[in-house]
Design a protein around this motif. Structure first.
Motif, mmCIF file in Angstrom:
data_model
loop_
_atom_site.group_PDB
_atom_site.id
_atom_site.type_symbol
_atom_site.label_atom_id
_atom_site.label_comp_id
_atom_site.label_asym_id
_atom_site.label_seq_id
_atom_site.Cartn_x
_atom_site.Cartn_y
_atom_site.Cartn_z
ATOM 1 N N PHE A 48 1.007 -0.742 0.077
ATOM 2 C CA PHE A 48 0.294 0.400 0.100
ATOM 3 C C PHE A 48 1.011 0.618 0.021
ATOM 4 O O PHE A 48 1.234 1.444 1.047
ATOM 5 N N GLU A 49 1.139 1.928 -0.864
ATOM 6 C CA GLU A 49 1.656 3.129 -1.383
ATOM 7 C C GLU A 49 0.878 4.362 -1.931
ATOM 8 O O GLU A 49 0.905 4.846 -2.782
ATOM 9 N N ARG A 50 -0.069 4.675 -0.851
ATOM 10 C CA ARG A 50 -1.040 5.672 -1.119
ATOM 11 C C ARG A 50 -1.963 5.148 -2.053
ATOM 12 O O ARG A 50 -3.543 5.596 -2.086
ATOM 13 N N PHE A 51 -1.908 3.909 -2.962
ATOM 14 C CA PHE A 51 -2.530 3.230 -3.162
ATOM 15 C C PHE A 51 -2.578 1.476 -3.200
ATOM 16 O O PHE A 51 -1.598 1.185 -2.951
ATOM 17 N N PRO A 52 -3.450 0.682 -3.364
ATOM 18 C CA PRO A 52 -3.294 -0.861 -3.151
ATOM 19 C C PRO A 52 -2.399 -1.006 -4.428
ATOM 20 O O PRO A 52 -3.109 -0.515 -5.506
ATOM 21 N N THR A 173 12.133 2.485 -8.492
ATOM 22 C CA THR A 173 10.922 3.001 -9.571
ATOM 23 C C THR A 173 10.149 2.339 -10.870
ATOM 24 O O THR A 173 10.386 2.481 -11.737
ATOM 25 N N PRO A 174 9.256 0.600 -10.060
ATOM 26 C CA PRO A 174 8.793 0.146 -10.144
ATOM 27 C C PRO A 174 7.404 0.745 -11.860
ATOM 28 O O PRO A 174 7.495 1.997 -11.279
ATOM 29 N N ASN A 175 7.807 -0.168 -12.567
ATOM 30 C CA ASN A 175 6.233 0.088 -14.053
ATOM 31 C C ASN A 175 5.374 -0.402 -13.207
ATOM 32 O O ASN A 175 4.940 -1.403 -12.137
ATOM 33 N N GLN A 176 4.066 0.916 -13.227
ATOM 34 C CA GLN A 176 3.194 0.153 -12.542
ATOM 35 C C GLN A 176 2.020 0.612 -13.568
ATOM 36 O O GLN A 176 2.072 1.569 -14.162
ATOM 37 N N VAL A 198 -0.847 -1.958 -10.726
ATOM 38 C CA VAL A 198 -0.565 -3.225 -10.837
ATOM 39 C C VAL A 198 0.892 -3.511 -11.286
ATOM 40 O O VAL A 198 1.402 -2.409 -12.540
ATOM 41 N N ARG A 199 1.615 -3.932 -9.991
ATOM 42 C CA ARG A 199 2.978 -3.858 -10.764
ATOM 43 C C ARG A 199 3.414 -4.512 -11.712
ATOM 44 O O ARG A 199 3.945 -6.293 -11.442
ATOM 45 N N LEU A 200 4.775 -4.504 -12.263
ATOM 46 C CA LEU A 200 5.381 -5.608 -13.307
ATOM 47 C C LEU A 200 7.294 -5.685 -12.949
ATOM 48 O O LEU A 200 7.273 -4.439 -12.491
#
Length: 201
Positions: A48-52, A173-176, A198-200
């Motif tokens: 949870f980083e500001r958003f799920p 800095t993951p792509n989401q 959705v984190r890749l």
């Protein structure tokens, strides 16, 4: 002595007034009181980083990368039952896309509920590519002044090259993928979820 008594009385009166809880009536109160009447929870969030945030493990590179993911939602059991997820959108303008018929839904059909207060959305990266194509086709029919924000935009360098659905080369800095959902309950109430990422990986 009389002056001291008056000062003490004024001090006590001010202390009593400041301790009173303010009644905001039907107006917007402090932020902590601004709760959604029917909250939507992501029950399988990994972070949870500001958003799920949920994750998907990506295999392959470039245009052939693949990865599946699921987002599990629930509302409080006493707040009704979810009839369907009526529309889904992604990207920085996802909320606007949800509310306008000018933009397609991520799914070509609604996602029906199961007669309960929970629902699961499952998808994959190929479905995202299909949505990108349909969204771009819709952009071509819209006036120049219309919003035309892409379905996803990553910062940094993707492993599979620019514009690909692959992880970022920098794990800091993951792509989401940014998803937004329009829910319809069985009583006709409509709810818009917070952003779900959705984190890749």
């Amino acid at each position: 002595m009389k002056k001291l008594a008056i000062h003490s009385l004024v001090f006590l009166l001010l202390a009593a007034l400041s301790a009173c809880k303010k009644d905001y009536g039907n107006q917007l109160g402090p932020l902590q009181d601004s709760l959604a009447p029917i909250p939507i929870t992501v029950t399988n969030q990994v972070y949870f980083e500001r958003f799920p945030v949920v994750t998907t493990t990506v295999t392959g590179t470039g245009a052939t990368s693949s990865g599946t993911f699921s987002i599990e939602f629930s509302i409080p059991a006493d707040k009704g039952k979810i009839k369907e997820i009526t529309k889904i959108a992604t990207g920085n303008s996802g909320v606007e896309y949800l509310q306008s018929a000018s933009y397609p839904s991520y799914r070509t059909t609604v996602l029906p509920g199961n007669g309960s207060n929970t629902i699961t959305f499952t998808s994959d990266l190929d479905a995202m590519r299909s949505y990108v194509a349909r969204l771009n086709a819709a952009f071509a029919t819209l006036p120049a002044t219309a919003t035309k924000t892409p379905a996803f935009a990553f910062t940094g360098t993707s492993v599979g090259g620019a514009g690909t659905l692959t992880p970022n080369t920098n794990p800091q800095t993951p792509n989401q993928l940014r998803f937004f959902f329009l829910f319809t309950l069985e009583d006709g109430t409509q709810l818009i979820s917070t952003e779900v990422d959705v984190r890749l990986l």
